[in-house]
Design a protein around this motif. Structure first.
Motif, PDB file in Angstrom:
ATOM      1  N   HIS A 165       6.535   9.513   1.383  1.00  0.00           N
ATOM      2  CA  HIS A 165       5.961   8.711   2.451  1.00  0.00           C
ATOM      3  C   HIS A 165       6.492   7.294   2.274  1.00  0.00           C
ATOM      4  CE1 HIS A 165       3.293   7.916   5.732  1.00  0.00           C
ATOM      5  NE2 HIS A 165       2.455   7.176   5.044  1.00  0.00           N
ATOM      6  N   VAL A 166       6.007   6.364   3.022  1.00  0.00           N
ATOM      7  CA  VAL A 166       6.517   4.992   3.011  1.00  0.00           C
ATOM      8  C   VAL A 166       5.636   4.070   2.160  1.00  0.00           C
ATOM      9  CG1 VAL A 166       7.594   5.222   5.261  1.00  0.00           C
ATOM     10  CG2 VAL A 166       5.238   4.451   5.104  1.00  0.00           C
ATOM     11  N   ILE A 167       6.180   2.937   1.794  1.00  0.00           N
ATOM     12  CA  ILE A 167       5.412   1.855   1.172  1.00  0.00           C
ATOM     13  C   ILE A 167       5.259   0.788   2.245  1.00  0.00           C
ATOM     14  CG2 ILE A 167       5.385   0.055  -0.593  1.00  0.00           C
ATOM     15  CD1 ILE A 167       7.021   1.931  -2.351  1.00  0.00           C
ATOM     16  N   THR A 168       4.023   0.394   2.524  1.00  0.00           N
ATOM     17  CA  THR A 168       3.762  -0.568   3.596  1.00  0.00           C
ATOM     18  C   THR A 168       2.941  -1.739   3.069  1.00  0.00           C
ATOM     19  OG1 THR A 168       1.750   0.582   4.275  1.00  0.00           O
ATOM     20  CG2 THR A 168       3.797   1.247   5.351  1.00  0.00           C
ATOM     21  N   ARG A 169       2.686  -2.692   3.927  1.00  0.00           N
ATOM     22  CA  ARG A 169       1.863  -3.841   3.549  1.00  0.00           C
ATOM     23  C   ARG A 169       0.391  -3.645   3.849  1.00  0.00           C
ATOM     24  NH1 ARG A 169       4.587  -8.881   2.443  1.00  0.00           N
ATOM     25  NH2 ARG A 169       6.807  -8.479   2.507  1.00  0.00           N
ATOM     26  N   SER A 170       0.052  -2.583   4.610  1.00  0.00           N
ATOM     27  CA  SER A 170      -1.354  -2.355   4.936  1.00  0.00           C
ATOM     28  C   SER A 170      -1.617  -0.867   5.181  1.00  0.00           C
ATOM     29  CB  SER A 170      -1.745  -3.150   6.186  1.00  0.00           C
ATOM     30  OG  SER A 170      -1.104  -2.610   7.326  1.00  0.00           O
ATOM     31  N   VAL A 171      -2.893  -0.508   5.129  1.00  0.00           N
ATOM     32  CA  VAL A 171      -3.312   0.853   5.436  1.00  0.00           C
ATOM     33  C   VAL A 171      -3.003   1.166   6.898  1.00  0.00           C
ATOM     34  CG1 VAL A 171      -5.306   2.392   5.583  1.00  0.00           C
ATOM     35  CG2 VAL A 171      -5.093   0.817   3.659  1.00  0.00           C
ATOM     36  N   ARG A 172      -3.194   0.190   7.761  1.00  0.00           N
ATOM     37  CA  ARG A 172      -2.916   0.366   9.193  1.00  0.00           C
ATOM     38  C   ARG A 172      -1.452   0.729   9.430  1.00  0.00           C
ATOM     39  NH1 ARG A 172      -0.761  -3.156  12.749  1.00  0.00           N
ATOM     40  NH2 ARG A 172      -0.969  -4.783  11.196  1.00  0.00           N
ATOM     41  N   ASP A 173      -0.531   0.035   8.768  1.00  0.00           N
ATOM     42  CA  ASP A 173       0.892   0.330   8.925  1.00  0.00           C
ATOM     43  C   ASP A 173       1.229   1.731   8.401  1.00  0.00           C
ATOM     44  OD1 ASP A 173       1.178  -2.197   9.962  1.00  0.00           O
ATOM     45  OD2 ASP A 173       2.077  -3.056   8.162  1.00  0.00           O
ATOM     46  N   SER A 174       0.616   2.102   7.292  1.00  0.00           N
ATOM     47  CA  SER A 174       0.859   3.427   6.726  1.00  0.00           C
ATOM     48  C   SER A 174       0.331   4.519   7.651  1.00  0.00           C
ATOM     49  CB  SER A 174       0.210   3.531   5.347  1.00  0.00           C
ATOM     50  OG  SER A 174       0.586   4.715   4.709  1.00  0.00           O
TER      51      SER A 174
ATOM     52  N   PHE B 177       0.853  -1.185   0.000  1.00  0.00           N
ATOM     53  CA  PHE B 177       0.000   0.000   0.000  1.00  0.00           C
ATOM     54  C   PHE B 177       0.888   1.233   0.000  1.00  0.00           C
ATOM     55  CE2 PHE B 177      -1.979   3.443   2.408  1.00  0.00           C
ATOM     56  CZ  PHE B 177      -3.142   3.624   1.680  1.00  0.00           C
ATOM     57  N   ALA B 178       0.500   2.231  -0.769  1.00  0.00           N
ATOM     58  CA  ALA B 178       1.227   3.498  -0.787  1.00  0.00           C
ATOM     59  C   ALA B 178       0.224   4.625  -0.952  1.00  0.00           C
ATOM     60  CB  ALA B 178       2.235   3.517  -1.924  1.00  0.00           C
ATOM     61  N   MET B 179       0.571   5.787  -0.433  1.00  0.00           N
ATOM     62  CA  MET B 179      -0.286   6.965  -0.578  1.00  0.00           C
ATOM     63  C   MET B 179       0.573   8.215  -0.613  1.00  0.00           C
ATOM     64  SD  MET B 179      -1.861   7.594   3.192  1.00  0.00           S
ATOM     65  CE  MET B 179      -1.627   9.326   3.430  1.00  0.00           C
ATOM     66  N   LYS B 180       0.007   9.287  -1.139  1.00  0.00           N
ATOM     67  CA  LYS B 180       0.681  10.580  -1.157  1.00  0.00           C
ATOM     68  C   LYS B 180      -0.027  11.481  -0.157  1.00  0.00           C
ATOM     69  CE  LYS B 180       1.783  14.499  -4.059  1.00  0.00           C
ATOM     70  NZ  LYS B 180       1.593  15.152  -5.348  1.00  0.00           N
ATOM     71  N   PRO B 181       0.634  11.817   0.959  1.00  0.00           N
ATOM     72  CA  PRO B 181       0.000  12.673   1.955  1.00  0.00           C
ATOM     73  C   PRO B 181      -0.249  14.091   1.417  1.00  0.00           C
ATOM     74  CG  PRO B 181       1.936  11.592   2.854  1.00  0.00           C
ATOM     75  CD  PRO B 181       1.949  11.358   1.386  1.00  0.00           C
ATOM     76  N   THR B 182      -1.135  14.799   2.068  1.00  0.00           N
ATOM     77  CA  THR B 182      -1.436  16.178   1.744  1.00  0.00           C
ATOM     78  C   THR B 182      -0.183  17.040   1.865  1.00  0.00           C
ATOM     79  OG1 THR B 182      -3.648  15.874   2.626  1.00  0.00           O
ATOM     80  CG2 THR B 182      -2.881  18.139   2.434  1.00  0.00           C
ATOM     81  N   ARG B 183      -0.061  18.026   1.001  1.00  0.00           N
ATOM     82  CA  ARG B 183       1.071  18.953   1.088  1.00  0.00           C
ATOM     83  C   ARG B 183       1.127  19.571   2.475  1.00  0.00           C
ATOM     84  NH1 ARG B 183       1.197  23.375  -3.410  1.00  0.00           N
ATOM     85  NH2 ARG B 183      -0.624  23.993  -2.239  1.00  0.00           N
ATOM     86  N   GLY B 184       2.315  19.617   3.042  1.00  0.00           N
ATOM     87  CA  GLY B 184       2.503  20.209   4.354  1.00  0.00           C
ATOM     88  C   GLY B 184       2.258  19.274   5.515  1.00  0.00           C
ATOM     89  N   ARG B 185       1.785  18.057   5.268  1.00  0.00           N
ATOM     90  CA  ARG B 185       1.519  17.107   6.355  1.00  0.00           C
ATOM     91  C   ARG B 185       2.822  16.563   6.934  1.00  0.00           C
ATOM     92  NH1 ARG B 185      -2.303  16.937   9.530  1.00  0.00           N
ATOM     93  NH2 ARG B 185      -3.811  17.026   7.862  1.00  0.00           N
ATOM     94  N   LEU B 186       3.818  16.316   6.068  1.00  0.00           N
ATOM     95  CA  LEU B 186       5.099  15.773   6.517  1.00  0.00           C
ATOM     96  C   LEU B 186       6.180  16.844   6.409  1.00  0.00           C
ATOM     97  CD1 LEU B 186       4.966  12.315   4.727  1.00  0.00           C
ATOM     98  CD2 LEU B 186       4.425  12.835   7.095  1.00  0.00           C
ATOM     99  N   PRO B 187       7.078  16.907   7.377  1.00  0.00           N
ATOM    100  CA  PRO B 187       8.142  17.911   7.317  1.00  0.00           C
ATOM    101  C   PRO B 187       9.140  17.593   6.200  1.00  0.00           C
ATOM    102  CG  PRO B 187       8.470  16.463   9.194  1.00  0.00           C
ATOM    103  CD  PRO B 187       7.151  16.097   8.576  1.00  0.00           C
ATOM    104  N   THR B 188       9.634  18.630   5.550  1.00  0.00           N
ATOM    105  CA  THR B 188      10.642  18.447   4.501  1.00  0.00           C
ATOM    106  C   THR B 188      11.988  18.997   4.919  1.00  0.00           C
ATOM    107  OG1 THR B 188       9.929  20.499   3.451  1.00  0.00           O
ATOM    108  CG2 THR B 188       8.982  18.451   2.607  1.00  0.00           C
ATOM    109  N   GLY B 189      12.057  19.606   6.080  1.00  0.00           N
ATOM    110  CA  GLY B 189      13.318  20.131   6.578  1.00  0.00           C
ATOM    111  C   GLY B 189      13.650  21.494   6.008  1.00  0.00           C
TER     112      GLY B 189
END
Length: 82
Positions: A34-43, A8-20
């Protein structure tokens, strides 16, 4: 597609994750990592761990009302698909 590979993979909303402070706006904020995970729960759990603001971030999201991991377990109610 990710579903064919069992991930499972997703693209979070702009500004949700810090970019430094060094990266700031990557490609005018069209890029979100963001990360690639095996489930929505892990993501959702990883999103809870990595979300937040950085000093000097040009775009920021309001804080989430409750953890994303709790949203996975919540009843979505009646859904309409158009």
């Amino acid at each position: 597609p990710a579903s064919c590979n069992g991930v499972f993979a997703m693209k979070p909303t702009r500004g949700r994750l810090p970019t430094g402070p060094d990266l700031g706006e990557v490609w005018r904020s069209f890029v979100q990592e963001h990360v690639i995970t095996r489930s929505v729960r892990d993501s959702a759990a990883m999103l809870d761990c990595t979300t937040g603001d950085d000093v000097g971030t040009p775009i920021a999201c309001p804080p989430q009302a409750r953890p994303f991991l709790h949203e996975v377990r919540a009843d979505p109610g009646r859904l309409r698909v158009a």
